[in-house]
Design an enzyme around this catalytic site. Structure first.
Site, PDB file in Angstrom:
ATOM      1  N   CYS A  30      47.554  44.239  46.057  1.00 27.56           N
ATOM      2  CA  CYS A  30      48.548  44.783  46.978  1.00 27.56           C
ATOM      3  C   CYS A  30      48.521  44.066  48.326  1.00 27.56           C
ATOM      4  O   CYS A  30      47.476  43.592  48.758  1.00 27.56           O
ATOM      5  CB  CYS A  30      48.269  46.252  47.227  1.00 27.56           C
ATOM      6  SG  CYS A  30      48.171  47.217  45.732  1.00 27.56           S
TER       7      CYS A  30
ATOM      8  N   ARG B  20      49.387  36.934  46.048  1.00 23.47           N
ATOM      9  CA  ARG B  20      48.268  37.815  45.723  1.00 23.47           C
ATOM     10  C   ARG B  20      48.498  38.568  44.415  1.00 23.47           C
ATOM     11  O   ARG B  20      47.577  39.169  43.880  1.00 23.47           O
ATOM     12  CB  ARG B  20      48.057  38.818  46.859  1.00 23.47           C
ATOM     13  CG  ARG B  20      47.712  38.155  48.190  1.00 23.47           C
ATOM     14  CD  ARG B  20      47.731  39.148  49.307  1.00 23.47           C
ATOM     15  NE  ARG B  20      46.689  40.133  49.153  1.00 23.47           N
ATOM     16  CZ  ARG B  20      45.470  40.028  49.662  1.00 23.47           C
ATOM     17  NH1 ARG B  20      45.147  38.959  50.352  1.00 23.47           N
ATOM     18  NH2 ARG B  20      44.573  40.963  49.485  1.00 23.47           N
TER      19      ARG B  20
ATOM     20  N   TRP C 244      50.374  46.239  43.313  1.00 25.94           N
ATOM     21  CA  TRP C 244      49.808  45.771  42.046  1.00 25.94           C
ATOM     22  C   TRP C 244      49.216  47.012  41.399  1.00 25.94           C
ATOM     23  O   TRP C 244      48.230  47.564  41.898  1.00 25.94           O
ATOM     24  CB  TRP C 244      48.741  44.723  42.341  1.00 25.94           C
ATOM     25  CG  TRP C 244      48.219  43.977  41.162  1.00 25.94           C
ATOM     26  CD1 TRP C 244      48.758  42.852  40.588  1.00 25.94           C
ATOM     27  CD2 TRP C 244      47.026  44.268  40.427  1.00 25.94           C
ATOM     28  NE1 TRP C 244      47.974  42.438  39.545  1.00 25.94           N
ATOM     29  CE2 TRP C 244      46.904  43.281  39.419  1.00 25.94           C
ATOM     30  CE3 TRP C 244      46.048  45.246  40.501  1.00 25.94           C
ATOM     31  CZ2 TRP C 244      45.853  43.258  38.517  1.00 25.94           C
ATOM     32  CZ3 TRP C 244      44.995  45.221  39.601  1.00 25.94           C
ATOM     33  CH2 TRP C 244      44.906  44.234  38.611  1.00 25.94           C
TER      34      TRP C 244
ATOM     35  N   ASN D 259      46.586  49.944  50.702  1.00 24.03           N
ATOM     36  CA  ASN D 259      45.856  49.097  49.752  1.00 24.03           C
ATOM     37  C   ASN D 259      44.507  49.753  49.500  1.00 24.03           C
ATOM     38  O   ASN D 259      43.905  50.295  50.431  1.00 24.03           O
ATOM     39  CB  ASN D 259      45.577  47.712  50.347  1.00 24.03           C
ATOM     40  CG  ASN D 259      46.801  46.852  50.417  1.00 24.03           C
ATOM     41  OD1 ASN D 259      47.873  47.228  49.958  1.00 24.03           O
ATOM     42  ND2 ASN D 259      46.652  45.671  51.015  1.00 24.03           N
ATOM     43  N   GLY D 260      43.996  49.650  48.291  1.00 26.75           N
ATOM     44  CA  GLY D 260      42.687  50.235  48.001  1.00 26.75           C
ATOM     45  C   GLY D 260      42.824  51.341  46.970  1.00 26.75           C
ATOM     46  O   GLY D 260      43.869  51.478  46.320  1.00 26.75           O
TER      47      GLY D 260
ATOM     48  N   GLU E 190      35.010  26.573  33.210  1.00 27.98           N
ATOM     49  CA  GLU E 190      36.076  26.559  34.213  1.00 27.98           C
ATOM     50  C   GLU E 190      37.376  25.992  33.620  1.00 27.98           C
ATOM     51  O   GLU E 190      38.465  26.509  33.875  1.00 27.98           O
ATOM     52  CB  GLU E 190      35.611  25.746  35.433  1.00 27.98           C
ATOM     53  CG  GLU E 190      36.630  25.551  36.542  1.00 27.98           C
ATOM     54  CD  GLU E 190      37.161  26.851  37.162  1.00 27.98           C
ATOM     55  OE1 GLU E 190      36.643  27.930  36.851  1.00 27.98           O
ATOM     56  OE2 GLU E 190      38.120  26.758  37.942  1.00 27.98           O
TER      57      GLU E 190
ATOM     58  N   LYS F  61      40.869  28.083  33.391  1.00 28.44           N
ATOM     59  CA  LYS F  61      42.151  27.605  33.950  1.00 28.44           C
ATOM     60  C   LYS F  61      43.238  27.681  32.897  1.00 28.44           C
ATOM     61  O   LYS F  61      44.340  28.136  33.161  1.00 28.44           O
ATOM     62  CB  LYS F  61      42.029  26.146  34.433  1.00 28.44           C
ATOM     63  CG  LYS F  61      41.255  25.897  35.691  1.00 28.44           C
ATOM     64  CD  LYS F  61      41.852  26.441  36.954  1.00 28.44           C
ATOM     65  CE  LYS F  61      41.464  27.853  37.216  1.00 28.44           C
ATOM     66  NZ  LYS F  61      40.287  28.148  37.961  1.00 28.44           N
TER      67      LYS F  61
ATOM     68  N   GLU G 168      44.225  31.396  32.003  1.00 27.11           N
ATOM     69  CA  GLU G 168      44.865  32.104  33.113  1.00 27.11           C
ATOM     70  C   GLU G 168      46.351  31.792  33.235  1.00 27.11           C
ATOM     71  O   GLU G 168      47.156  32.679  33.458  1.00 27.11           O
ATOM     72  CB  GLU G 168      44.246  31.661  34.450  1.00 27.11           C
ATOM     73  CG  GLU G 168      42.989  32.331  34.830  1.00 27.11           C
ATOM     74  CD  GLU G 168      42.621  31.991  36.260  1.00 27.11           C
ATOM     75  OE1 GLU G 168      42.616  32.897  37.085  1.00 27.11           O
ATOM     76  OE2 GLU G 168      42.333  30.804  36.554  1.00 27.11           O
TER      77      GLU G 168
ATOM     78  N   HIS H 100      26.482  27.474  16.146  1.00 24.73           N
ATOM     79  CA  HIS H 100      25.994  28.843  15.933  1.00 24.73           C
ATOM     80  C   HIS H 100      27.143  29.847  15.855  1.00 24.73           C
ATOM     81  O   HIS H 100      26.910  31.049  15.996  1.00 24.73           O
ATOM     82  CB  HIS H 100      25.016  29.233  17.052  1.00 24.73           C
ATOM     83  CG  HIS H 100      23.803  28.360  17.081  1.00 24.73           C
ATOM     84  ND1 HIS H 100      22.801  28.444  16.143  1.00 24.73           N
ATOM     85  CD2 HIS H 100      23.451  27.350  17.918  1.00 24.73           C
ATOM     86  CE1 HIS H 100      21.869  27.532  16.402  1.00 24.73           C
ATOM     87  NE2 HIS H 100      22.244  26.846  17.480  1.00 24.73           N
TER      88      HIS H 100
ATOM     89  N   LYS I 150      45.447  37.255  43.159  1.00 29.46           N
ATOM     90  CA  LYS I 150      44.660  36.201  43.802  1.00 29.46           C
ATOM     91  C   LYS I 150      43.343  36.755  44.315  1.00 29.46           C
ATOM     92  O   LYS I 150      42.304  36.117  44.230  1.00 29.46           O
ATOM     93  CB  LYS I 150      45.468  35.594  44.950  1.00 29.46           C
ATOM     94  CG  LYS I 150      44.746  34.483  45.710  1.00 29.46           C
ATOM     95  CD  LYS I 150      44.525  33.273  44.830  1.00 29.46           C
ATOM     96  CE  LYS I 150      43.710  32.188  45.492  1.00 29.46           C
ATOM     97  NZ  LYS I 150      43.156  31.252  44.492  1.00 29.46           N
TER      98      LYS I 150
HETATM   99  O1  M6R Z   1      38.109  35.064  45.894  1.00 26.57           O
HETATM  100  P1  M6R Z   1      36.998  34.955  44.883  1.00 26.57           P
HETATM  101  O2  M6R Z   1      36.427  33.600  44.786  1.00 26.57           O
HETATM  102  O3  M6R Z   1      35.913  35.993  45.132  1.00 26.57           O
HETATM  103  O4  M6R Z   1      37.669  35.323  43.515  1.00 26.57           O
HETATM  104  C1  M6R Z   1      36.931  35.429  42.334  1.00 26.57           C
HETATM  105  C2  M6R Z   1      37.831  35.442  41.119  1.00 26.57           C
HETATM  106  O5  M6R Z   1      38.689  36.552  41.166  1.00 26.57           O
HETATM  107  C3  M6R Z   1      38.681  34.171  41.010  1.00 26.57           C
HETATM  108  O6  M6R Z   1      37.891  33.030  40.980  1.00 26.57           O
HETATM  109  C4  M6R Z   1      39.544  34.207  39.744  1.00 26.57           C
HETATM  110  O7  M6R Z   1      38.743  34.136  38.613  1.00 26.57           O
HETATM  111  C5  M6R Z   1      40.574  33.075  39.789  1.00 26.57           C
HETATM  112  N1  M6R Z   1      41.824  33.547  39.327  1.00 26.57           N
HETATM  113  C6  M6R Z   1      40.156  31.890  38.985  1.00 26.57           C
HETATM  114  O8  M6R Z   1      41.130  30.910  38.922  1.00 26.57           O
END
Ligand code: M6R
Length: 599
Positions: free
Chosen positions: A2, A27, A74, A100-101, A472, A476, A479, A495, A594
């Site tokens: 949010c 976000r 959100w 927010n929260g 990683e 990517k 996501e 395994h 985000k």
């Molecule tokens: O802001 P942060 O680095 O604490 O965020 C952690 C994760 O939410 C963030 O890395 C998320 O996995 C990304 N979408 C990865 O691309």
């Protein structure tokens, strides 16, 4: 997650609110809304979906107002729809809030308020706040907000308006609020990104603080009533840095910014081949290091563990922040906890940090967002200086975190009076140009991507320091392209995951020159024997490697320990290209936020 934007001043509020909402889009959100002061009543408009839908719904009753609040939601409690979107109004329509929260005791409060005659319209937890404020309102909005907040358990970033009071009341607990101080105007937001175009002078509200803003004056108090002299800080980045500058997406721009971002992380931190960091660490007390983070930041932590053990000779472990916060881990004053977060606002990472501090551990932060909650709560830390990262998929933060962790481990090494070779430092400074070289070869990835974009699955394999890079790369891809992808240590494939391999399974291998190079080639043979499709990222020309690979992408040669900084770049590009070729919303993938500010 949010986002909040609020305005009070001499200009029409609505264009500023709508522009602010767009800046907060990255976000992640599913609905949006605003409230401004109409001629006599508050005018509130909400819509499900994009901000463009909200813009279409604006009518003339809303355009003259010089005060307003707005929100991108959100969904957590209640599905994404117009009714659950913020702002939420009191029964008589005189008070309006954006929040927010999460309000943890909302169901008890809701029951109580309903029994007292309040009528709820939404399924949200947030709505209880506005009814509580209405319950306590006796002609002074600030006092009513304080009384309401005394009753809530949970987290909030909150902005409140009353139709008869020309002021905005803002409060914070566990969810960021930034107050931008302009000339005779104030812009309030949950993220400085929405403020920087108007002013660079900001006050970061702390937990349990409340601010009353009337356009020219901003009074900050603690919720217990004691006065605060707010610290005015300067935002150091520019509005231009949050624009696409000709790139199709923020993610692509951020991938291409990596040479400069890494230089910024290094800047001023190595002099005469010695690492200079200003950290307050009682070095003699550090017997163990615990790195904790989420998502991509957790992947950089896995690389950090390798650096700490190798360069600093200190045992290191890595824990997901979400696990660490509830586990009965063994943490005491002899442990150094390194919390890593791009946004500095991730709820689980923040909770892990607080837990570590309570247990008496020393805590260092590795954070990108200046002035964020984690940055302010750690004892000391390293800012990445990567600039704002807007694409939901983290890219430049990862390489900068990895570099920061390397610097930190070398700093510890120096403290132990162990040598750091000049040649290694020299290689480290070659990294930005080497990333630049990989980026020049991006068109090659575009061609490869077209052969993978219709696949349903992918496997990413690497060993040693390449294993976190495999994780990683897989993150990517999943996501932003919604292709199921898994990262695995290459030798673990036999395994289990080997059962998945057939002619439809792309397997991305990280085959970096080093002690396990030949072993990784054996794993490639195993995939080839089962007709898997192999894409290899390597720094070594080798005939067999070439024969085994369906596609091969060469990265410049560097020290094996620095290879994650290079190997990850083609994986970022591959994910980006596949998602873009599928026509997906690369910067705002579905269901993702985000900055994950709730548990
Ligand atoms: O802001 P942060 O680095 O604490 O965020 C952690 C994760 O939410 C963030 O890395 C998320 O996995 C990304 N979408 C990865 O691309």
């Amino acid at each position: 997650m949010c986002g909040i934007i609020a305005y009070i001043g001499y200009r029409p509020a609505l264009p500023i609110l709508l522009d602010g909402l767009k800046k907060l889009e990255y976000r992640g959100y599913d609905s949006a809304g605003f409230s401004v002061m109409g001629e006599k009543e508050l005018v509130t408009v909400k819509r499900k979906g994009r901000i463009s839908e909200l813009e279409k719904a604006v009518d003339s009753s809303a355009t003259a107002s010089k005060i307003g609040i707005a929100h991108t939601r959100w969904a957590t409690h209640g599905e994404p729809n117009e009714i659950n979107a913020h702002p939420h109004l009191s029964c008589d329509g005189s008070i309006v809030i954006v929040h927010n929260g999460i309000i943890e005791n909302y169901s008890v409060l809701k029951e109580l308020l309903i029994s007292e005659g309040h009528r709820f319209t939404s399924e949200t937890d947030s709505e209880v706040i506005v009814h509580l404020i209405e319950k306590f309102y006796r002609g002074n909005l600030e006092s009513a907000v304080v009384a309401a907040l005394e009753n809530v358990e949970g987290t909030y970033g909150l902005a409140v308006l009353h139709r008869s009071e020309n002021k905005i009341v803002v409060a914070r607990k566990g969810s960021p609020m930034v107050i931008g101080l302009g000339q005779n105007e104030t812009i309030i937001a949950s993220d400085a990104v929405a403020i920087v175009a108007h002013t660079k002078k900001v006050v970061y509200l702390n937990d349990n603080e409340i601010a009353v803003i009337n356009g020219t004056e901003c009074i900050v108090r603690k919720l217990d009533g004691s006065m605060i002299t707010p610290e005015i800080q300067e935002i150091r980045w520019t509005a231009g840095q949050i624009e696409k500058r000709g790139f199709k997406h923020f993610m692509l721009k951020e991938i291409f910014e990596q040479p400069e971002a890494i230089l910024n992380t290094l800047r001023g931190r190595i002099k005469d081949n010695r690492v200079k960091l200003s950290l307050s660490v009682d070095f003699d007390r550090v017997k163990r290091i615990l790195l904790t983070a989420c998502g991509t930041s957790w992947h950089s932590a896995l690389i950090g563990k390798i650096y700490f053990e190798k360069y600093a000779g200190i045992p290191a472990e890595v824990d997901y922040a979400s696990e660490f916060r509830y586990r009965q881990g063994i943490i005491d004053e002899n442990v150094l906890v390194v919390v890593i977060s791009q946004s500095g606002e991730t709820a689980d990472t923040l909770a892990a940090l607080r837990k570590a501090k309570t247990a008496g551990a020393q805590v260092i932060g590795i954070v990108n967002a200046v002035g964020s909650t984690i940055a302010r709560e750690v004892n000391s830390g390293i800012y990445l200086h990567a600039g704002p990262e807007i694409g939901v998929a983290s890219t430049k933060a990862f390489v900068c975190q990895t570099m920061a962790l390397l610097l930190l481990s070398l700093w510890f090494r120096q403290e132990k009076r162990l040598p750091v070779s000049d040649a290694f430092i020299e290689r480290l400074f070659q990294i930005p140009a080497q990333i630049g070289k990989i980026l020049e070869d991006a068109p090659q990835i575009t061609r490869i991507a077209s052969e993978y974009s219709q696949k349903q699955n992918a496997l990413y394999l690497g060993r040693g320091i390449s294993f976190p890079v495999a994780l990683e790369g897989a993150l990517k891809l999943k996501e932003i392209s919604y292709i199921h992808a898994e990262g695995y240590p290459a030798a673990e494939m036999k395994h289990g995951p080997i059962a998945l391999i057939d002619e439809n399974m792309p397997v991305v291998f990280l085959a970096t020159n080093g002690q396990v190079f030949d072993k990784v080639m054996s794993n490639m043979q195993e995939v080839k024997a089962r007709r898997g499709i192999i894409l290899t990222v390597t720094d070594r020309e080798n005939k067999l490697l070439n024969d085994l690979s369906n596609h091969i992408f060469y990265v410049p040669e560097t020290d094996e320990d620095l290879s994650p900084l290079l190997n990850v770049i083609p994986l970022q590009l591959l994910a980006y290209e596949i998602a873009d070729q599928k026509g997906l919303n690369v910067d705002k993938p579905r269901n993702l936020a985000k900055s994950v500010t709730v548990e």
